[in-house]
Design an enzyme around this catalytic site. Structure first.
Site: not given
Ligand code: NAD
Ligand code: WQD
Length: 365
Positions: A149, A175, A179
């Site tokens: 991330s 969290y 990572k």
């Molecule tokens: P998500 O929660 O939709 O998907 C994660 C999946 O992993 C879920 O289906 C959950 O049930 C499963 N899971 C969690 N822990 C588990 C375990 N111990 N055993 C088996 N299954 C398990 O999340 P996502 O948005 O699809 O994110 C996927 C990956 O990408 C995550 O590692 C997340 O941290 C990373 N990521 C997401 C974002 C984002 O904004 N969505 C941004 C950066 C990184």
């Molecule tokens: C985006 C912008 C908020 C909600 C998060 C995690 C990051 C990554 C992605 C996994 C910001 C603003 C939001 C609301 C708002 N996940 N906002 N009102 O914070 O960039 O990232 O998700 O790795 O680790 O921190 O994303 O969508 O929460 O916010 O004004 O109700 O929207 O302040 O500027 P963020 P976000």
């Protein structure tokens, strides 16, 4: 390739499973004249699609996604329900199925919850990564793509973020720390084991949904992130959005982020997987973002245009831990993986709206 997709029932995992099944692999084939003489040109040809096995515990997803994936792809997708922190079960799966590679999405991802329950986050995310790594070591699987991330850049790295910015990786919440820690573990594992190839994909802000409108993001409870919150305001499920601060040093005072379409992100995984065997370094990080910064108010306006719905909002105080601006330098992914995010913010909003309006309660009937 036979690919294990952990967390494949989740938001990004489900879109990536479809991308892997839809695309197959494109390979170059030299074109020859009828007499067999080579023309010096190559044509693109689709190779065998990947064979997918998903593991998910459904801790943050719904079993309903599996039927939709089968319907959309027309493919059989093997599935196992268990918690990857259980090393024994993980190892048994690796011993039963000969995987060529793993894409490790499984993990918990809610920043606020991780501050309240750090032990849960450290245990779930790190123990499941260790189960996968140890099972790979035991069974000779040496290719891994990991969901990292942009949060690993912390609050001191200047934008646009570059993979080797010279700044120490850090994160402002448990969290994000998971990572950073898993990236370090994977770097060490790849360096210690000849033949290992690991891609650390640092995602920026994934949004949007599959263009069919049949799969998308389905957060449990009140959404923490901007896009799903805005989408639920547009359907009337939430009354109004609270904009977290409008006094940042940005174009309109609201926070700026690098939003990328989840289908582009899914393609990034296909490219990273294909590239692994050519990767020089045992482990290498790649930013997956567009390189563009969009403000909260710009996103609200784009969603209003795409949906035709009013998005009422009020401005509240800044959210603890938020940065003013975060966006990628995506050059490395372009030059080394041949990947670029292609979809616009308008497409991200239109596809989110199609999913949300057709499935106002997500996967819940
Ligand atoms: P998500 O929660 O939709 O998907 C994660 C999946 O992993 C879920 O289906 C959950 O049930 C499963 N899971 C969690 N822990 C588990 C375990 N111990 N055993 C088996 N299954 C398990 O999340 P996502 O948005 O699809 O994110 C996927 C990956 O990408 C995550 O590692 C997340 O941290 C990373 N990521 C997401 C974002 C984002 O904004 N969505 C941004 C950066 C990184
Ligand atoms: C985006 C912008 C908020 C909600 C998060 C995690 C990051 C990554 C992605 C996994 C910001 C603003 C939001 C609301 C708002 N996940 N906002 N009102 O914070 O960039 O990232 O998700 O790795 O680790 O921190 O994303 O969508 O929460 O916010 O004004 O109700 O929207 O302040 O500027 P963020 P976000």
């Amino acid at each position: 390739m036979r690919v294990l997709v952990t967390g494949g029932a989740g938001y990004i995992g489900s879109h990536t499973v479809l991308a892997l099944l839809e695309a197959g692999r494109e390979v170059g084939r030299e074109v020859a004249h009828a007499d067999g003489q080579k023309t010096g040109q190559t044509e693109r040809q689709a190779a065998e699609p990947h064979e997918i096995t998903i593991v998910d515990s459904f801790v943050n997803s719904s079993p309903a996604v599996l039927a939709r994936l089968a319907e959309l792809s027309g493919c059989e997708i093997k599935f196992h329900e268990f918690d990857l922190t259980d090393y024994q079960k993980t190892l048994e799966l690796f011993q039963a199925e000969p995987f060529d590679a793993v894409i490790h999405f499984a993990g918990l991802k809610a920043v606020g919850e991780s501050v309240e329950k750090p032990d849960l986050y450290y245990h779930n995310n790190i123990a499941s990564a260790l189960s996968v790594i140890n099972a790979m070591l035991k069974t000779g699987v040496n290719k891994l793509v990991f969901s990292s991330s942009a949060t690993v850049y912390g609050e001191h790295t200047p934008v646009p973020y570059k993979e080797d910015s010279g700044y120490h990786l850090e994160a402002t919440n448990p969290y994000g720390q998971t990572k950073v820690i898993i990236e370090r573990i994977l770097n060490d594992a790849a360096n210690a084991n000849p033949g290992w190839k690991v891609a650390l994909l640092r995602y920026f802000n994934p949004v949007g949904a599959h263009e069919s409108g049949h799969i998308g993001e389905d957060p449990l409870g009140i959404p923490n992130n901007l896009m799903p919150y805005v989408a639920q305001v547009a359907t009337g499920r939430r009354e109004q959005l609270t904009v977290h601060g409008d006094d940042y040093d940005t174009k309109d005072g609201t926070g700026e982020r690098d939003y990328l379409h989840v289908s582009d992100l899914a393609q990034g995984h296909v490219k990273a997987l294909d590239h692994l065997e050519h990767q020089q370094e045992p482990a290498r990080a790649y930013n997956l973002g567009t390189g563009q910064a969009t403000s909260v108010l710009e996103m609200v306006e784009a969603f209003r245009r795409a949906s035709g719905q009013a998005i009422p909002f009020t401005v509240g105080p800044r959210r603890a831990g938020d940065l003013a601006t975060a966006y990628a330098d995506p050059t490395r992914a372009a030059t080394e993986l041949g990947w670029r995010a292609e979809k616009t913010v308008d497409e991200m909003c239109a596809d989110t709206w199609r999913w949300q309006s057709q499935n106002p309660k997500g996967y819940t009937p």
